[in-house]
Design a protein around this motif. Structure first.
Motif, short mmCIF file in Angstrom:
data_model
loop_
_atom_site.label_atom_id
_atom_site.label_comp_id
_atom_site.label_asym_id
_atom_site.label_seq_id
_atom_site.Cartn_x
_atom_site.Cartn_y
_atom_site.Cartn_z
N VAL A 1 8.54 16.11 3.82
CA VAL A 1 8.71 15.57 2.40
C VAL A 1 7.76 14.45 2.09
O VAL A 1 8.03 13.29 2.73
N SER A 2 6.78 14.38 1.16
CA SER A 2 6.01 13.33 0.86
C SER A 2 6.87 12.15 0.10
O SER A 2 7.90 12.61 -0.60
N LYS A 3 6.65 10.94 0.48
CA LYS A 3 7.15 9.77 -0.52
C LYS A 3 6.58 9.81 -1.86
O LYS A 3 7.15 8.92 -2.44
N THR A 4 5.44 10.38 -1.74
CA THR A 4 4.74 10.03 -3.14
C THR A 4 4.91 11.28 -4.06
O THR A 4 4.89 12.52 -3.65
N ALA A 5 5.61 10.85 -5.06
CA ALA A 5 6.02 11.86 -6.46
C ALA A 5 4.87 13.03 -6.72
O ALA A 5 5.33 14.02 -6.55
N TYR B 1 2.60 14.29 -5.07
CA TYR B 1 2.29 14.92 -4.13
C TYR B 1 3.32 16.05 -3.89
O TYR B 1 3.38 17.23 -3.54
N ARG B 2 4.69 15.63 -3.88
CA ARG B 2 5.97 16.31 -3.79
C ARG B 2 5.76 17.59 -4.93
O ARG B 2 6.02 18.61 -4.92
#
Length: 82
Positions: free
Chosen positions: A34-38, A40-41
């Motif tokens: 799970v990416s920490k960058t919204a 990218y999510r």
């Protein structure tokens, strides 16, 4: 000076050590990653359904994170402790 990928890669290849280039067009993240960058999510969530279709059309330009990691390790070769 900012250069494109091609000139940068050529400079790396001209150096006295071995250089390898990996240029996949799309890297599919692991299912539990799970990416920490919204943004990218959101991008992964909205484009996940495209992966099976694109894999059939442009297979040689796509990979998974597991495959890329194994390829990088294979290129490096065995590591010897000193």
């Amino acid at each position: 000076m900012v250069q494109g990928q091609g000139p940068s890669e050529n400079e790396l290849l001209a150096m006295p050590f071995h250089a390898y280039m990996f240029r996949p067009a799309y890297i599919r993240p692991r299912s539990d990653a799970v990416s920490k960058t919204a943004p990218y999510r959101r991008t992964y969530r909205f484009t996940a359904w495209l992966y099976p279709l694109l894999r059939r059309i442009v297979r040689k330009h796509m990979t998974k994170t597991e495959h890329l990691g194994r390829a990088v390790i294979a290129v490096v070769g065995p590591v010897h402790e000193q």
